[in-house]
Write an enzyme that holds these catalytic residues in place. Structure first.
Site, PDB file in Angstrom:
ATOM      1  N   ARG A 100       0.812  -1.216   0.000  1.00  0.00           N
ATOM      2  CA  ARG A 100       0.000   0.000   0.000  1.00  0.00           C
ATOM      3  C   ARG A 100       0.847   1.269   0.000  1.00  0.00           C
ATOM      4  O   ARG A 100       0.335   2.361  -0.230  1.00  0.00           O
ATOM      5  CB  ARG A 100      -0.964  -0.016   1.201  1.00  0.00           C
ATOM      6  CG  ARG A 100      -2.151  -0.956   1.001  1.00  0.00           C
ATOM      7  CD  ARG A 100      -3.019  -1.077   2.222  1.00  0.00           C
ATOM      8  NE  ARG A 100      -2.446  -1.995   3.210  1.00  0.00           N
ATOM      9  CZ  ARG A 100      -3.075  -2.369   4.314  1.00  0.00           C
ATOM     10  NH1 ARG A 100      -4.290  -1.907   4.578  1.00  0.00           N
ATOM     11  NH2 ARG A 100      -2.500  -3.208   5.164  1.00  0.00           N
ATOM     12  N   GLN A 101       2.137   1.118   0.254  1.00  0.00           N
ATOM     13  CA  GLN A 101       3.049   2.268   0.168  1.00  0.00           C
ATOM     14  C   GLN A 101       3.824   2.156  -1.145  1.00  0.00           C
ATOM     15  O   GLN A 101       5.013   1.889  -1.177  1.00  0.00           O
ATOM     16  CB  GLN A 101       4.000   2.267   1.369  1.00  0.00           C
ATOM     17  CG  GLN A 101       3.277   2.380   2.709  1.00  0.00           C
ATOM     18  CD  GLN A 101       4.242   2.277   3.880  1.00  0.00           C
ATOM     19  OE1 GLN A 101       5.165   3.064   4.006  1.00  0.00           O
ATOM     20  NE2 GLN A 101       4.032   1.288   4.739  1.00  0.00           N
ATOM     21  N   ASP A 173     -14.046   2.686  -4.119  1.00  0.00           N
ATOM     22  CA  ASP A 173     -13.384   3.987  -4.269  1.00  0.00           C
ATOM     23  C   ASP A 173     -12.983   4.168  -5.730  1.00  0.00           C
ATOM     24  O   ASP A 173     -13.083   3.250  -6.545  1.00  0.00           O
ATOM     25  CB  ASP A 173     -12.164   4.113  -3.346  1.00  0.00           C
ATOM     26  CG  ASP A 173     -11.190   2.944  -3.498  1.00  0.00           C
ATOM     27  OD1 ASP A 173     -11.011   2.452  -4.636  1.00  0.00           O
ATOM     28  OD2 ASP A 173     -10.627   2.514  -2.481  1.00  0.00           O
ATOM     29  N   LYS A 196     -15.617   8.443  -1.927  1.00  0.00           N
ATOM     30  CA  LYS A 196     -15.310   8.536  -0.496  1.00  0.00           C
ATOM     31  C   LYS A 196     -14.037   9.338  -0.287  1.00  0.00           C
ATOM     32  O   LYS A 196     -13.280   9.612  -1.215  1.00  0.00           O
ATOM     33  CB  LYS A 196     -15.134   7.136   0.106  1.00  0.00           C
ATOM     34  CG  LYS A 196     -13.833   6.464  -0.283  1.00  0.00           C
ATOM     35  CD  LYS A 196     -13.574   5.179   0.450  1.00  0.00           C
ATOM     36  CE  LYS A 196     -12.178   4.645   0.081  1.00  0.00           C
ATOM     37  NZ  LYS A 196     -11.894   3.339   0.641  1.00  0.00           N
ATOM     38  N   THR A 230     -14.260   0.526   5.270  1.00  0.00           N
ATOM     39  CA  THR A 230     -14.661   0.955   3.927  1.00  0.00           C
ATOM     40  C   THR A 230     -15.860   0.161   3.430  1.00  0.00           C
ATOM     41  O   THR A 230     -16.834   0.725   2.906  1.00  0.00           O
ATOM     42  CB  THR A 230     -13.483   0.785   2.942  1.00  0.00           C
ATOM     43  OG1 THR A 230     -12.441   1.689   3.298  1.00  0.00           O
ATOM     44  CG2 THR A 230     -13.915   1.060   1.506  1.00  0.00           C
TER      45      THR A 230
END
Length: 321
Positions: A100-101, A173, A196, A230
């Site tokens: 995620r990074q 998203d 969102k 989420t």
């Protein structure tokens, strides 16, 4: 091409032994013995209990929680295998931690997805096999072959068997629109998007629904479900906009904190995940269904060994329904 499976070794580290056993059963390659040792100060070492000289070695290890320990196990074992003269080392990392990074969102941030790629390559890994990388560009962080297989066909095959009516596929998203669009093609279904924002990490606030979901059976599709916030916020918003019922699907069930309890108590009809991450007994809930990716990865190993194409393994399961 490798015709002698006696020159192939399959190892499982501590992150997901059940998945490794499923892969072993399909590929008909027995799991070899490796002991992971932790010293009193937390350092990790491994003891290989059989020769790997000249062998093509596969190691099953998602870097799930605790991510740092599981990543270090891979690096230490890879170093041991290289020094023991393994012919090649393939890491089967269904869940690629730190993914995620994958870019700098603001100044002075690390790109840890690239850092992990560097660590694996320097350690001596020859190939990496993943399922649904969080961002496709992570493949470009490697200078060795990397296979990034989709989890969506396995998830789609499960929902197609349910024969749901009036399906609308929903992206939770804007970043997941491409994934949702591909998923929608399996059902020939329309697409909706949840608009969102994130006030801070692991928190989501729904602003709007783009698309028509009235009287629809909605399937939200994502790659990772972490706290569940989420998906739960999205399900509430979809029902408020007139959806009949809401299912959710994700490849990787990270499920930290009280996520499984929150999902069980939510309006979601069901959450379907794969077993890229081991779902421990205490986290299992009736609303959470886990599908095994092991048989597909077992076939993938055989195709890699025989220099055969792999992608059709993961797509044909929907076509066969």
């Amino acid at each position: 091409m490798v015709t002698d499976l006696k020159k192939v070794k399959l190892f499982a580290l501590s992150a997901n032994r059940p998945l490794a056993e499923s892969i072993s059963k399909t590929a008909k390659i027995p799991l070899s013995n490796v002991e992971v040792v932790r010293f009193a100060d937390g350092e990790i070492t491994v003891n290989l209990e059989e020769s790997v000289r000249g062998n093509h070695v596969f190691v099953v290890q998602p870097t799930s929680e605790p991510a740092n320990d599981h990543l270090m196990e891979v690096l230490v074992l890879t170093d041991a295998l290289k020094r023991a003269s393994a012919a090649s080392i393939t890491i089967i990392m269904p869940y690629y931690g730190y993914s995620r990074q994958d870019r700098k969102v603001k100044s002075r941030q690390p790109i840890t997805a690239k850092l992990v790629a560097n660590l694996l390559q320097v350690a001596g890994v020859n190939r990496v096999v993943c399922i649904d990388l969080h961002a496709a560009q992570i493949q470009g962080f490697f200078d060795i072959p990397i296979d990034n297989f989709p989890g969506a066909p396995l998830l789609a095959s499960y929902f197609k068997k349910k024969k749901l009516d009036n399906v609308v596929v929903v992206s939770p998203d804007h970043g997941g629109v491409s994934r949702a669009r591909v998923f929608a093609t399996y059902f020939d279904a329309p697409l909706a998007i949840i608009d969102k924002r994130r006030p801070k990490p692991n928190e989501a606030e729904v602003m709007n629904i783009i698309g028509d979901v009235k009287d629809a059976t909605c399937i939200m599709i994502d790659d990772i479900v972490d706290t569940g916030g989420t998906l739960i916020a999205g399900a509430n918003a979809l029902l408020k906009m007139g959806a009949k019922e809401v299912y959710a699907a994700a490849t990787h069930g990270v499920l930290t904190k009280q996520a499984t309890d929150r999902i069980q108590d939510s309006v979601l009809k069901e959450l379907v995940i794969t077993d890229t991450i081991n779902l421990k007994e205490e986290k299992r809930r009736p609303k959470i269904k886990q599908l095994s990716i092991g048989p597909l990865l077992g076939e993938a190993i055989l195709h890699i060994l025989n220099d055969e194409p792999i992608s059709q393994i993961f797509t044909r399961i929907v076509e066969d329904i």
